[in-house]
Design an enzyme around this catalytic site. Structure first.
Site, PDB file in Angstrom:
ATOM      1  N   GLU A 217       1.472  37.164 -25.082  1.00 37.84           N
ATOM      2  CA  GLU A 217       2.184  37.769 -26.211  1.00 37.84           C
ATOM      3  C   GLU A 217       2.444  36.737 -27.306  1.00 37.84           C
ATOM      4  OE1 GLU A 217       4.990  41.327 -24.790  1.00 37.84           O
ATOM      5  OE2 GLU A 217       5.510  39.414 -23.839  1.00 37.84           O
TER       6      GLU A 217
ATOM      7  N   LYS B  89     -14.554  35.384 -35.650  1.00 37.92           N
ATOM      8  CA  LYS B  89     -14.780  34.144 -36.389  1.00 37.92           C
ATOM      9  C   LYS B  89     -15.442  33.116 -35.486  1.00 37.92           C
ATOM     10  CE  LYS B  89     -11.205  34.704 -39.868  1.00 37.92           C
ATOM     11  NZ  LYS B  89      -9.977  34.164 -40.498  1.00 37.92           N
ATOM     12  N   THR B  90     -16.378  32.389 -36.016  1.00 37.57           N
ATOM     13  CA  THR B  90     -17.254  31.417 -35.337  1.00 37.57           C
ATOM     14  C   THR B  90     -18.226  32.087 -34.373  1.00 37.57           C
ATOM     15  OG1 THR B  90     -15.826  30.783 -33.440  1.00 37.57           O
ATOM     16  CG2 THR B  90     -15.477  29.626 -35.542  1.00 37.57           C
TER      17      THR B  90
ATOM     18  N   LYS C 221     -14.120  32.643 -28.477  1.00 35.94           N
ATOM     19  CA  LYS C 221     -13.523  31.333 -28.217  1.00 35.94           C
ATOM     20  C   LYS C 221     -12.493  30.900 -29.257  1.00 35.94           C
ATOM     21  CE  LYS C 221     -15.840  29.786 -24.496  1.00 35.94           C
ATOM     22  NZ  LYS C 221     -15.214  29.216 -23.286  1.00 35.94           N
TER      23      LYS C 221
ATOM     24  N   PRO D 263       1.637  20.764 -31.500  1.00 32.30           N
ATOM     25  CA  PRO D 263       2.973  20.391 -31.964  1.00 32.30           C
ATOM     26  C   PRO D 263       3.938  20.059 -30.835  1.00 32.30           C
ATOM     27  CG  PRO D 263       2.180  22.319 -33.135  1.00 32.30           C
ATOM     28  CD  PRO D 263       1.226  22.061 -32.006  1.00 32.30           C
TER      29      PRO D 263
ATOM     30  N   SER E 230     -20.611  24.025 -24.260  1.00 31.80           N
ATOM     31  CA  SER E 230     -22.024  24.350 -24.455  1.00 31.80           C
ATOM     32  C   SER E 230     -22.286  24.823 -25.871  1.00 31.80           C
ATOM     33  CB  SER E 230     -22.463  25.439 -23.469  1.00 31.80           C
ATOM     34  OG  SER E 230     -21.772  26.645 -23.738  1.00 31.80           O
TER      35      SER E 230
ATOM     36  N   GLN F  22     -17.607  25.053 -31.424  1.00 28.95           N
ATOM     37  CA  GLN F  22     -17.530  25.612 -32.775  1.00 28.95           C
ATOM     38  C   GLN F  22     -16.114  26.081 -33.088  1.00 28.95           C
ATOM     39  OE1 GLN F  22     -20.713  28.419 -33.989  1.00 28.95           O
ATOM     40  NE2 GLN F  22     -21.652  27.940 -32.033  1.00 28.95           N
TER      41      GLN F  22
ATOM     42  N   MET G 276     -11.506  33.353 -20.080  1.00 30.88           N
ATOM     43  CA  MET G 276     -11.387  34.696 -20.639  1.00 30.88           C
ATOM     44  C   MET G 276     -10.981  35.710 -19.575  1.00 30.88           C
ATOM     45  SD  MET G 276     -13.946  37.051 -22.984  1.00 30.88           S
ATOM     46  CE  MET G 276     -15.438  36.626 -22.092  1.00 30.88           C
TER      47      MET G 276
ATOM     48  N   SER H 262     -19.278  38.884 -25.503  1.00 30.16           N
ATOM     49  CA  SER H 262     -18.515  37.661 -25.742  1.00 30.16           C
ATOM     50  C   SER H 262     -18.905  36.883 -26.982  1.00 30.16           C
ATOM     51  CB  SER H 262     -18.619  36.752 -24.511  1.00 30.16           C
ATOM     52  OG  SER H 262     -19.982  36.533 -24.176  1.00 30.16           O
TER      53      SER H 262
END
Length: 333
Positions: free
Chosen positions: A13, A51-52, A56, A69, A84, A89, A189, A313
């Site tokens: 969450e 994205k990318t 991941k 942080p 891999s 990325q 995942m 994926s």
């Protein structure tokens, strides 16, 4: 949920709140033709549009924003990982958003497209042998040289929690889902998804899928103990060559309902089906889940498990590995 796990649902969450402004809510698509072939209702969670180019970024961004942080005062000198390609990325992209240098340890056998993408995002690449041991040893050396911190691609709790946000979206997008099928390498995942699903809707099945050439997850479940791959696996699904680890194994052991292994031919067939029937350019690793659902072993799953969500994926395909792309020449200007 058992306290022995490295994350709880509360961490998922928190990850969702942490990353939702910077990641895509990826679509869920369907195919009537693939439903007919599978004999079930299939829903494809399209992380290739993330994205990318893969899921991941969820874990990488959560780690960068949440873990760092709490670990060091101010920004670290560098972040380091071994990958891999897809996690490399993602971590590079996330680190760049925060102005942090990234060093990515990449096996020499990684697809060229993924190596080029890592460099394009601005990371420094360091090569290793394809074994887990070599990757980790090289990463530790780079950490010492750069005084950076390691963001493990699948055993870092913040990464696992970030990947679990996929399940939050699926439960909203496919409320009548009966099962999720997830490709498994290191297990980040599927572990994050399992924590989320078994907290919010424990009746939903969570299945892992992996190449039979890299079947450490299957062997671990079969033997009841963590059983890593002894040798670097040979599989077209380069994103799932890693073995599950100490943090993901207890979750997989207790919360993943079954593991399905598939052959190289089954992976290629499933990947090609998605290309041809859905017009989605997934990478072979993303085809592992559909391959599992189409496998003979999956026929043992109860017909009551009708609505199945398969996580596609990623879509970082090495196009130069396709013969027609190799043969094509750039048109003259």
């Amino acid at each position: 949920m058992c306290a022995q796990y490295c994350i709880s649902f509360a961490d998922v969450e928190k990850a969702h709140l942490n990353i939702q402004d910077s990641v895509h809510l990826t679509p869920v698509l369907t195919s009537s033709i693939l439903n007919q072939i599978a004999g079930r209702n299939l829903f494809f969670k399209c992380e290739l549009f993330q994205k990318t180019g893969s899921f991941k970024i969820r874990g990488a961004l959560n780690a960068i924003r949440g873990l760092i942080p709490d670990t060091l005062e101010g920004k670290p000198k560098a972040v380091v990982t071994h990958s891999s390609g897809n996690h490399g990325q993602a971590l590079t992209y996330a680190a760049k958003l925060e102005g942090i240098p990234a060093y990515i340890v990449v096996p020499q056998t990684a697809p060229n497209c993924k190596k080029l993408a890592i460099q394009a995002y601005g990371a420094s690449i360091v090569y290793s042998e394809p074994s887990d041991e070599s990757r980790e040893n090289v990463a530790q050396r780079i950490i010492q040289e750069t005084e950076g911190i390691l963001v493990h691609p699948n055993q870092e709790p913040a990464v696992i929690a970030g990947q679990g946000t996929i399940a939050l979206e699926v439960l909203n997008q496919v409320p009548l889902v009966d099962a999720l099928v997830v490709p498994v390498g290191g297990g980040g995942m599927v572990a994050g998804i399992a924590i989320t699903i078994k907290t919010l809707k424990p009746s939903v099945k969570v299945y892992a899928a992996e190449p039979s050439n890299a079947d450490d997850c299957y062997q671990s479940k079969l033997k009841g103990e963590l059983t890593p791959n002894l040798h670097p696996p040979e599989t077209i699904a380069d994103g799932v060559k890693s073995s599950i680890g100490l943090n993901t194994w207890p979750i997989i052991r207790d919360l993943v309902d079954d593991v399905f292994t598939v052959t190289e031919d089954e992976i290629k067939y499933a990947t090609q089906l998605v290309w041809e029937r859905m017009k989605l350019l997934i990478e072979p690793t993303a085809g592992v889940g559909l391959a599992a659902v189409l496998s003979q072993h999956f026929q043992t799953v109860s017909p009551e498990v009708k609505n199945i969500c398969i996580v596609l994926s990623g879509g970082n395909v090495d196009l130069t590995s396709l013969s027609w792309v190799k043969q094509a020449e750039r048109p003259a200007p």
